[in-house]
Design a protein around this motif. Structure first.
Motif, PDB file in Angstrom:
ATOM      1  N   VAL A 108      61.573  39.209  -3.293  1.00 57.84           N
ATOM      2  CA  VAL A 108      61.244  39.644  -1.928  1.00 57.84           C
ATOM      3  C   VAL A 108      60.360  38.577  -1.298  1.00 57.84           C
ATOM      4  CG1 VAL A 108      61.400  42.111  -2.520  1.00 57.84           C
ATOM      5  CG2 VAL A 108      59.199  40.930  -2.689  1.00 57.84           C
ATOM      6  N   PRO A 109      60.136  38.642   0.021  1.00 58.90           N
ATOM      7  CA  PRO A 109      59.296  37.632   0.680  1.00 58.90           C
ATOM      8  C   PRO A 109      57.840  37.680   0.201  1.00 58.90           C
ATOM      9  CG  PRO A 109      60.662  38.778   2.285  1.00 58.90           C
ATOM     10  CD  PRO A 109      60.791  39.533   1.003  1.00 58.90           C
ATOM     11  N   LEU A 110      57.296  36.531  -0.107  1.00 62.63           N
ATOM     12  CA  LEU A 110      55.910  36.453  -0.560  1.00 62.63           C
ATOM     13  C   LEU A 110      54.946  36.962   0.500  1.00 62.63           C
ATOM     14  CD1 LEU A 110      53.978  35.527  -2.805  1.00 62.63           C
ATOM     15  CD2 LEU A 110      53.924  33.265  -1.717  1.00 62.63           C
ATOM     16  N   ALA A 111      55.283  36.792   1.774  1.00 58.90           N
ATOM     17  CA  ALA A 111      54.406  37.244   2.855  1.00 58.90           C
ATOM     18  C   ALA A 111      54.241  38.753   2.872  1.00 58.90           C
ATOM     19  CB  ALA A 111      54.946  36.774   4.213  1.00 58.90           C
ATOM     20  N   ASP A 170      55.229  31.325   2.764  1.00 57.50           N
ATOM     21  CA  ASP A 170      56.227  32.376   2.581  1.00 57.50           C
ATOM     22  C   ASP A 170      57.488  31.797   1.953  1.00 57.50           C
ATOM     23  OD1 ASP A 170      57.297  34.898   2.634  1.00 57.50           O
ATOM     24  OD2 ASP A 170      58.028  34.724   4.695  1.00 57.50           O
ATOM     25  N   LYS A 171      58.022  32.517   0.962  1.00 58.75           N
ATOM     26  CA  LYS A 171      59.231  32.120   0.249  1.00 58.75           C
ATOM     27  C   LYS A 171      59.724  33.319  -0.537  1.00 58.75           C
ATOM     28  CE  LYS A 171      56.720  30.516  -3.866  1.00 58.75           C
ATOM     29  NZ  LYS A 171      57.205  31.589  -4.779  1.00 58.75           N
ATOM     30  N   PRO A 172      60.951  33.296  -1.047  1.00 63.43           N
ATOM     31  CA  PRO A 172      61.376  34.378  -1.942  1.00 63.43           C
ATOM     32  C   PRO A 172      60.550  34.343  -3.230  1.00 63.43           C
ATOM     33  CG  PRO A 172      63.267  33.174  -1.089  1.00 63.43           C
ATOM     34  CD  PRO A 172      62.053  32.363  -0.729  1.00 63.43           C
ATOM     35  N   GLU A 173      59.962  35.481  -3.576  1.00 64.60           N
ATOM     36  CA  GLU A 173      59.088  35.554  -4.746  1.00 64.60           C
ATOM     37  C   GLU A 173      59.707  36.461  -5.808  1.00 64.60           C
ATOM     38  OE1 GLU A 173      55.414  35.064  -7.020  1.00 64.60           O
ATOM     39  OE2 GLU A 173      56.471  33.938  -5.445  1.00 64.60           O
ATOM     40  N   PRO A 174      59.844  35.979  -7.049  1.00 65.44           N
ATOM     41  CA  PRO A 174      60.371  36.830  -8.126  1.00 65.44           C
ATOM     42  C   PRO A 174      59.418  37.985  -8.421  1.00 65.44           C
ATOM     43  CG  PRO A 174      60.425  34.503  -8.747  1.00 65.44           C
ATOM     44  CD  PRO A 174      59.591  34.601  -7.504  1.00 65.44           C
ATOM     45  N   TYR A 212      44.198  45.904 -20.392  1.00 66.65           N
ATOM     46  CA  TYR A 212      45.465  45.539 -19.758  1.00 66.65           C
ATOM     47  C   TYR A 212      45.510  46.037 -18.321  1.00 66.65           C
ATOM     48  CZ  TYR A 212      46.703  44.837 -24.654  1.00 66.65           C
ATOM     49  OH  TYR A 212      46.722  44.425 -25.952  1.00 66.65           O
ATOM     50  N   ILE A 213      45.879  45.146 -17.412  1.00 67.80           N
ATOM     51  CA  ILE A 213      45.940  45.465 -15.988  1.00 67.80           C
ATOM     52  C   ILE A 213      47.347  45.158 -15.500  1.00 67.80           C
ATOM     53  CG2 ILE A 213      45.025  44.892 -13.710  1.00 67.80           C
ATOM     54  CD1 ILE A 213      42.417  44.051 -15.311  1.00 67.80           C
ATOM     55  N   TYR A 214      47.949  46.108 -14.779  1.00 73.66           N
ATOM     56  CA  TYR A 214      49.354  46.021 -14.389  1.00 73.66           C
ATOM     57  C   TYR A 214      49.492  45.950 -12.874  1.00 73.66           C
ATOM     58  CZ  TYR A 214      49.952  47.600 -19.198  1.00 73.66           C
ATOM     59  OH  TYR A 214      49.890  47.714 -20.570  1.00 73.66           O
ATOM     60  N   PRO A 215      49.714  44.749 -12.320  1.00 67.48           N
ATOM     61  CA  PRO A 215      50.051  44.668 -10.895  1.00 67.48           C
ATOM     62  C   PRO A 215      51.349  45.416 -10.621  1.00 67.48           C
ATOM     63  CG  PRO A 215      49.568  42.493 -11.828  1.00 67.48           C
ATOM     64  CD  PRO A 215      49.701  43.440 -12.970  1.00 67.48           C
ATOM     65  N   GLY A 216      51.566  45.759  -9.357  1.00 67.04           N
ATOM     66  CA  GLY A 216      52.716  46.588  -9.022  1.00 67.04           C
ATOM     67  C   GLY A 216      54.053  46.006  -9.400  1.00 67.04           C
ATOM     68  N   HIS A 217      54.197  44.662  -9.316  1.00 66.73           N
ATOM     69  CA  HIS A 217      55.531  44.094  -9.486  1.00 66.73           C
ATOM     70  C   HIS A 217      55.573  42.792 -10.280  1.00 66.73           C
ATOM     71  CE1 HIS A 217      57.750  46.981  -7.078  1.00 66.73           C
ATOM     72  NE2 HIS A 217      56.755  46.966  -6.202  1.00 66.73           N
ATOM     73  N   GLN A 218      54.527  42.529 -11.054  1.00 68.19           N
ATOM     74  CA  GLN A 218      54.579  41.353 -11.924  1.00 68.19           C
ATOM     75  C   GLN A 218      53.963  41.694 -13.264  1.00 68.19           C
ATOM     76  OE1 GLN A 218      52.979  37.981  -9.688  1.00 68.19           O
ATOM     77  NE2 GLN A 218      54.953  37.693  -8.653  1.00 68.19           N
ATOM     78  N   GLU A 219      54.067  40.747 -14.219  1.00 67.05           N
ATOM     79  CA  GLU A 219      53.684  41.036 -15.595  1.00 67.05           C
ATOM     80  C   GLU A 219      52.203  41.373 -15.708  1.00 67.05           C
ATOM     81  OE1 GLU A 219      54.831  37.872 -18.144  1.00 67.05           O
ATOM     82  OE2 GLU A 219      56.980  38.229 -17.910  1.00 67.05           O
ATOM     83  N   ARG A 220      51.896  42.118 -16.754  1.00 67.16           N
ATOM     84  CA  ARG A 220      50.525  42.591 -16.955  1.00 67.16           C
ATOM     85  C   ARG A 220      49.572  41.418 -17.169  1.00 67.16           C
ATOM     86  NH1 ARG A 220      50.443  45.155 -23.130  1.00 67.16           N
ATOM     87  NH2 ARG A 220      50.300  43.134 -24.222  1.00 67.16           N
TER      88      ARG A 220
END
Length: 315
Positions: A62-65, A82-86, A301-309
């Protein structure tokens, strides 16, 4: 400006002020619960521990912005553009030794593996969600069936579409717990997503808003099971009823941020999300509150919404 452009802007202007609506038109019940702003106690042998599992449902981009405030000084210092972000879509399994199994967020349903003609979202929504970049690893139904899980409830970090994409596969009796004001809050964008959210939540969704009561200073926190095995934290900002979760464990504890912070960079550099967040000022306060919680409770352990812990280095 062309005449038809003026009419379009007038329609949008009128719609913004007079036709805001809820994220879903499903009915919901309210569950009053005791809330607290006191420090969460450190885990001890006297308190039961839940089993905890992270399931990666899919990879996406999704867009990094949307994920990060690119105007933040830390973003500018890192020269982020801004760019597509995995990203990834996760859901989480909690197995309480006495009270059974619960999910946090709902994963992805099988219809998303079958092409555009099977999608349960509107064509307008589908055109904006970059589904051609969605790579699915595990569907909710398959996960529940192969692990023979008798699900007792789902806690939703919030009701954005990417967090409810597996809900329609769940038995209609299973309660769906959401944060205070998550359903009742009205936003203009819901004009476009409400019908899709309705379909993804499924027919006769058993929606329950958690009522945290009057909020004092600091975070409002629920000891949901009453035995200090699962703490639910009200973190409004990304959406009105966004939730985070603290799960004590023998290996140091797990903090699920939800989309109060989507990315590793956001957490490590203390940067709030970008355009995907509805109230940046509240999101800022909630992220600061979670940072304060980590400094006192020290989950490993901390878990962001959409990337690795993230493995915390706080001692």
């Amino acid at each position: 400006m062309k005449k038809h452009d003026c009419k379009l802007y007038l329609i949008l202007f009128i719609g913004y002020f007079f036709y805001q609506c809820q994220v879903t038109s499903h009915q919901f019940n309210t569950l009053p619960v005791e809330s607290s702003s006191v420090q969460i106690p450190q885990p001890s042998k006297q308190h039961p521990m839940v089993d905890f599992q992270v399931i990666k449902a899919a990879d996406w981009e999704v867009p990094l912005a949307g994920l990060l405030n690119l105007e933040d000084p830390q973003s500018k210092l890192a020269n982020l553009k801004d760019k597509p972000e995995p990203i990834s879509i996760y859901f989480y399994l909690i197995k309480h030794p006495k009270l059974g199994s619960y999910l946090i967020d709902s994963g992805i349903g099988e219809s998303f593996t079958k092409g555009k003609e099977e999608l349960l979202v509107s064509s307008i929504v589908a055109s904006q969600m970059n589904f051609d970049k969605l790579k699915i690893f595990e569907t909710t139904k398959n996960f529940l069936e192969k692990n023979k899980i008798d699900l007792k409830g789902i806690f939703f970090t919030h009701l954005h579409l990417d967090h409810v994409m597996g809900a329609y596969e769940v038995n209609r009796n299973v309660p769906f717990y959401v944060g205070q004001n998550e359903v009742s809050d009205k936003q203009f964008i819901n004009l476009f997503v409400q019908s899709s959210t309705n379909r993804l939540l499924g027919e006769n969704a058993n929606l329950i808003e958690l009522n945290f009561g009057n909020k004092g200073q600091g975070l409002s926190i629920i000891d949901f099971f009453g035995d200090q095995s699962l703490f639910i934290i009200s973190v409004p900002g990304h959406t009105a009823g966004s939730l985070a979760f603290l799960i004590p464990s023998k290996d140091g504890g797990h903090l699920i941020l939800g989309d109060t912070c989507h990315t590793r960079f956001g957490w490590l550099q203390n940067v709030i999300p970008g355009s995907f967040t509805s109230n940046p000022n509240l999101n800022r306060k909630s992220l600061d509150g979670l940072k304060s919680l980590v400094s006192s409770y020290k989950p490993k352990y901390i878990y962001p919404g959409h990337q690795e812990r993230i493995v915390s280095d706080i001692k």
